[in-house]
Design a protein around this motif. Sequence first.
Motif, short mmCIF file in Angstrom:
data_model
loop_
_atom_site.label_atom_id
_atom_site.label_comp_id
_atom_site.label_asym_id
_atom_site.label_seq_id
_atom_site.Cartn_x
_atom_site.Cartn_y
_atom_site.Cartn_z
N GLU A 269 2.44 4.95 5.50
CA GLU A 269 3.72 5.05 4.81
C GLU A 269 4.71 5.91 5.60
N ARG A 270 4.20 7.01 6.17
CA ARG A 270 5.09 7.91 6.93
C ARG A 270 5.50 7.28 8.27
N LEU A 271 4.56 6.66 8.96
CA LEU A 271 4.86 6.09 10.29
C LEU A 271 5.72 4.84 10.20
N ASN A 272 5.76 4.22 9.01
CA ASN A 272 6.62 3.05 8.81
C ASN A 272 7.98 3.42 8.23
N ALA A 273 8.23 4.73 8.07
CA ALA A 273 9.53 5.18 7.58
C ALA A 273 10.59 4.94 8.65
N LEU A 274 11.86 4.91 8.22
CA LEU A 274 12.95 4.52 9.13
C LEU A 274 13.06 5.45 10.33
N ASP A 275 12.93 6.78 10.12
CA ASP A 275 13.09 7.69 11.26
C ASP A 275 12.01 7.48 12.32
N CYS A 276 10.77 7.21 11.87
CA CYS A 276 9.69 6.95 12.83
C CYS A 276 9.89 5.62 13.56
N MET A 277 10.31 4.60 12.81
CA MET A 277 10.53 3.28 13.42
C MET A 277 11.68 3.32 14.42
N THR A 278 12.69 4.14 14.15
CA THR A 278 13.88 4.19 14.99
C THR A 278 13.72 5.14 16.17
N ASN A 279 13.23 6.35 15.90
CA ASN A 279 13.17 7.39 16.94
C ASN A 279 11.82 7.47 17.64
N GLY A 280 10.78 6.91 17.03
CA GLY A 280 9.44 7.05 17.57
C GLY A 280 8.74 8.26 16.97
N TRP A 281 7.47 8.45 17.35
CA TRP A 281 6.68 9.53 16.76
C TRP A 281 5.64 10.06 17.74
N VAL A 282 5.20 11.29 17.46
CA VAL A 282 4.05 11.86 18.16
C VAL A 282 3.07 12.30 17.08
N LEU A 283 1.86 11.76 17.12
CA LEU A 283 0.85 11.98 16.08
C LEU A 283 -0.30 12.81 16.64
N HIS A 284 -0.76 13.78 15.86
CA HIS A 284 -1.96 14.54 16.24
C HIS A 284 -2.74 14.88 14.98
N GLY A 285 -4.06 15.06 15.15
CA GLY A 285 -4.93 15.33 14.00
C GLY A 285 -5.58 14.09 13.43
N PHE A 286 -5.27 12.94 13.98
CA PHE A 286 -5.84 11.66 13.53
C PHE A 286 -5.53 10.62 14.61
N PRO A 287 -6.50 9.80 15.01
CA PRO A 287 -7.87 9.64 14.51
C PRO A 287 -8.82 10.66 15.15
N ARG A 288 -9.90 10.92 14.42
CA ARG A 288 -10.92 11.84 14.92
C ARG A 288 -12.19 11.11 15.36
N ASP A 289 -12.31 9.82 15.02
CA ASP A 289 -13.47 9.03 15.45
C ASP A 289 -13.05 7.58 15.59
N ILE A 290 -13.95 6.75 16.07
CA ILE A 290 -13.60 5.37 16.38
C ILE A 290 -13.28 4.57 15.11
N GLU A 291 -13.95 4.89 13.99
CA GLU A 291 -13.66 4.18 12.75
C GLU A 291 -12.20 4.39 12.34
N GLN A 292 -11.72 5.62 12.46
CA GLN A 292 -10.33 5.91 12.13
C GLN A 292 -9.39 5.23 13.12
N GLY A 293 -9.78 5.20 14.39
CA GLY A 293 -8.98 4.51 15.40
C GLY A 293 -8.84 3.03 15.09
#
Length: 453
Positions: free
Chosen positions: A309-333
């Motif tokens: 929900e957060r990564l599909n928000a307008l600011d993320c879709m427009t400006n891009g994002w840097v994510l940390h803290g997830f994924p922690r394993d292959i299942e999450q990836g």
Amino acid sequence: MLEELLIHKPDDPIQYMINHLKQNNDDAPRICVLGPPASGKTTVAMWLCKHLDAIRISQETLLFKEILALTREAKMYKERKQKIPNALWANLIQERLSNVDCIKQGWILEGFPENQEQAWMLQSSGIIPRHVVVLYAPDTVLIERNSGKRLDPFTEEVYHTTFDWPSDPLIQQRLVKPEDLSEQEMSKKLLEYHRNFPGVFQIYQNVLKSINADQPSMDVLSQVLTYVQTRHRSAAPFTPRILFCGPPGSGKSLQAALIAQKYSVVNICCGQLLKEAVADKTKLGELIKPYIDNGYPVPDNLVMKILAERLNALDCMTNGWVLHGFPRDIEQGEQLQKSHIIPNRVFFFNLPYESIMERLSQRRIDPTTGERYHMTFRPAPAPEIQVRLRQNPRDKEENIEKRVETYYRNVKELEDFYEDAIYVNADQDPHVVFEFIESCIIKPLPCKKLKSL
């Protein structure tokens, strides 16, 4: 999707489901299969539908297999042996492609558009194929094929008396000769096709591939499949989607903050995001609150909903994002990938165990001001501050050991999953690390190698 309905309880569930499907169908095929009469469009389209589990749309399916608002009007033209107007075809196609099955599974449009006007009408309705396959063969070959064409009325598969005769005797017995064009009519149709094709080519040239249909059918199908499984690269500037992975204490949060500050991308810390959801008392926040309050891991499916929900928000879709803290394993990836959250830069931070311990075990916090200190790198400026400093239980050596052990237990599979990842020596001055990361971000996007069939 049922889970989404139970959580969000929308006023209009049907429209909510349609919108949900539209948001999550980035990988659904949208393919046009074009070509002159007898070039093998039906064979290719049907084979693609089976292989990709997509919906096939053709003149026959629109007129005789669908119950659409405009079907009756189109049939009346057909019964009067009049040409069906381009606008009517475009409206029929638009109505059919707006159905949930086409939105969810994708579609193969066989024989459409026939001319430039139809192409413009489809485009103005938002129907834009990702891939356009154009079959071609010499006219003499097509005329010969037309005379030997046979149709299986049960499966609608097309065979040929010379080039593609079925081995099954039962299929042979039920084949019928379709109402084919005479050689003169076939020549007229070919002339019309050649006259209209340049206009269609002009519109779709950036997503179009011509394939020689005058070769064994399996060679044709293999070439078609290879093409429709490729992704087109845009010449437009890319939107940064950056992922930082690394052990605790490797500096992911600091580097994310520096990148976000310089490039105006959105800094997404997964743990912080969960805390904000709880603090904001959102529906998902209420669901994850018991886990956070009791110190239990939040289930991956709930984390993914908040993150998506957060990564599909307008600011993320427009400006891009840097994510940390997830994924922690292959299942999450894999869950990220299934949700179509695909980073275009992945960094793995490497830091020796001794450095991790030194960085984390000596961290302290001032309970009065909330200010953070480090016994070696940033000691308290005054004795009265030094005496009231406290250590977070997470930073005790035994807890650090557990977190580091968990990270290294899962990281190998995650590194294999993100095979184009970039590795960072995090045991350096933070500004040196930042300059290296920055140099990798501003390079052109890597060209992903296509996996063989």
